[in-house]
Enzyme design. Sequence first.
Site, PDB file in Angstrom:
ATOM      1  N   CYS A   8      -5.417  -3.797  -5.664  1.00  0.00           N
ATOM      2  CA  CYS A   8      -5.115  -5.428  -5.595  1.00  0.00           C
ATOM      3  C   CYS A   8      -3.961  -5.809  -6.718  1.00  0.00           C
ATOM      4  O   CYS A   8      -3.375  -6.943  -6.558  1.00  0.00           O
ATOM      5  CB  CYS A   8      -6.361  -6.276  -5.935  1.00  0.00           C
ATOM      6  SG  CYS A   8      -7.399  -5.561  -7.108  1.00  0.00           S
ATOM      7  N   HIS A   9      -4.018  -4.808  -7.813  1.00  0.00           N
ATOM      8  CA  HIS A   9      -2.793  -5.037  -8.691  1.00  0.00           C
ATOM      9  C   HIS A   9      -1.534  -5.106  -8.224  1.00  0.00           C
ATOM     10  O   HIS A   9      -0.568  -5.399  -8.772  1.00  0.00           O
ATOM     11  CB  HIS A   9      -2.874  -3.782  -9.769  1.00  0.00           C
ATOM     12  CG  HIS A   9      -2.498  -2.439  -9.214  1.00  0.00           C
ATOM     13  ND1 HIS A   9      -3.734  -1.739  -8.786  1.00  0.00           N
ATOM     14  CD2 HIS A   9      -1.669  -1.787  -9.381  1.00  0.00           C
ATOM     15  CE1 HIS A   9      -3.346  -0.691  -8.470  1.00  0.00           C
ATOM     16  NE2 HIS A   9      -2.030  -0.453  -8.645  1.00  0.00           N
ATOM     17  N   TYR A  33       1.171 -12.699  -1.757  1.00  0.00           N
ATOM     18  CA  TYR A  33      -0.048 -13.240  -1.067  1.00  0.00           C
ATOM     19  C   TYR A  33       0.646 -13.682   0.311  1.00  0.00           C
ATOM     20  O   TYR A  33      -0.070 -13.358   1.220  1.00  0.00           O
ATOM     21  CB  TYR A  33      -0.611 -14.236  -2.023  1.00  0.00           C
ATOM     22  CG  TYR A  33      -1.168 -13.941  -3.144  1.00  0.00           C
ATOM     23  CD1 TYR A  33      -2.218 -13.103  -3.205  1.00  0.00           C
ATOM     24  CD2 TYR A  33      -0.519 -13.894  -4.391  1.00  0.00           C
ATOM     25  CE1 TYR A  33      -2.894 -12.712  -4.393  1.00  0.00           C
ATOM     26  CE2 TYR A  33      -0.966 -13.718  -5.513  1.00  0.00           C
ATOM     27  CZ  TYR A  33      -2.353 -13.003  -5.695  1.00  0.00           C
ATOM     28  OH  TYR A  33      -2.711 -12.607  -6.792  1.00  0.00           O
ATOM     29  N   ASN A  90     -12.014  -8.249  -4.545  1.00  0.00           N
ATOM     30  CA  ASN A  90     -11.871  -6.808  -4.336  1.00  0.00           C
ATOM     31  C   ASN A  90     -12.836  -5.974  -5.337  1.00  0.00           C
ATOM     32  O   ASN A  90     -12.862  -5.941  -6.532  1.00  0.00           O
ATOM     33  CB  ASN A  90     -10.554  -6.268  -4.693  1.00  0.00           C
ATOM     34  CG  ASN A  90     -10.346  -4.776  -4.477  1.00  0.00           C
ATOM     35  OD1 ASN A  90     -11.084  -4.060  -3.796  1.00  0.00           O
ATOM     36  ND2 ASN A  90      -9.270  -4.112  -4.975  1.00  0.00           N
ATOM     37  N   GLU A 117       3.053   2.835 -12.274  1.00  0.00           N
ATOM     38  CA  GLU A 117       3.366   3.179 -11.029  1.00  0.00           C
ATOM     39  C   GLU A 117       4.973   3.314 -10.518  1.00  0.00           C
ATOM     40  O   GLU A 117       5.444   3.941  -9.809  1.00  0.00           O
ATOM     41  CB  GLU A 117       2.533   2.464  -9.896  1.00  0.00           C
ATOM     42  CG  GLU A 117       1.211   2.431  -9.718  1.00  0.00           C
ATOM     43  CD  GLU A 117       0.618   1.824  -8.591  1.00  0.00           C
ATOM     44  OE1 GLU A 117       1.234   1.244  -7.756  1.00  0.00           O
ATOM     45  OE2 GLU A 117      -0.697   2.030  -8.582  1.00  0.00           O
TER      46      GLU A 117
END
Length: 160
Positions: A127-128, A96, A119, A154
């Site tokens: 946002c993950h 953040y 979001n 990912e």
Amino acid sequence: MRRHTVTDSPYGPLTLVAEDGTLCGLYMTDQRHRPPQETFGDRDDTLFDEARQQLKAYFAGELKEFTLQLHLHGTPFQRIVWDQLRRIPYGETRSYGELADALGNPGASRAVGLANGKNPIGIIVPCHRVVGADGSLTGYGGGLPRKRRLLDFERGSALF
């Protein structure tokens, strides 16, 4: 005019919402800050072919960046944060604080977190990929287990 559909994913059903033909929402079951169902409009499965194809390619590990046209409803600050989220590369994370720094406002990490949590187009606006300053998993509207699975996926640690 809003329309919606529901599509399957490795995370369970995803509700896709379009306004005047442009994607404006992607919501998971039991998602925090999910708008009431009646705001999604009538069900229309014909509007979402491209979104479904890109999501399918993403979950197959074949798509790293979505190219869908989006209509993001939010405050000017929220839209700036969501734009920054789309700049986080696939398989990477940002804190953040790093996002606040990128916005030129290092003291805004809490505001960035609040915007991140609102979001409206999860997964596509990733946002993950936002974590705590120490790399720990922090809040996620779809739940921390989903966030962990998305990040592991990912990073190549898990395949669907």
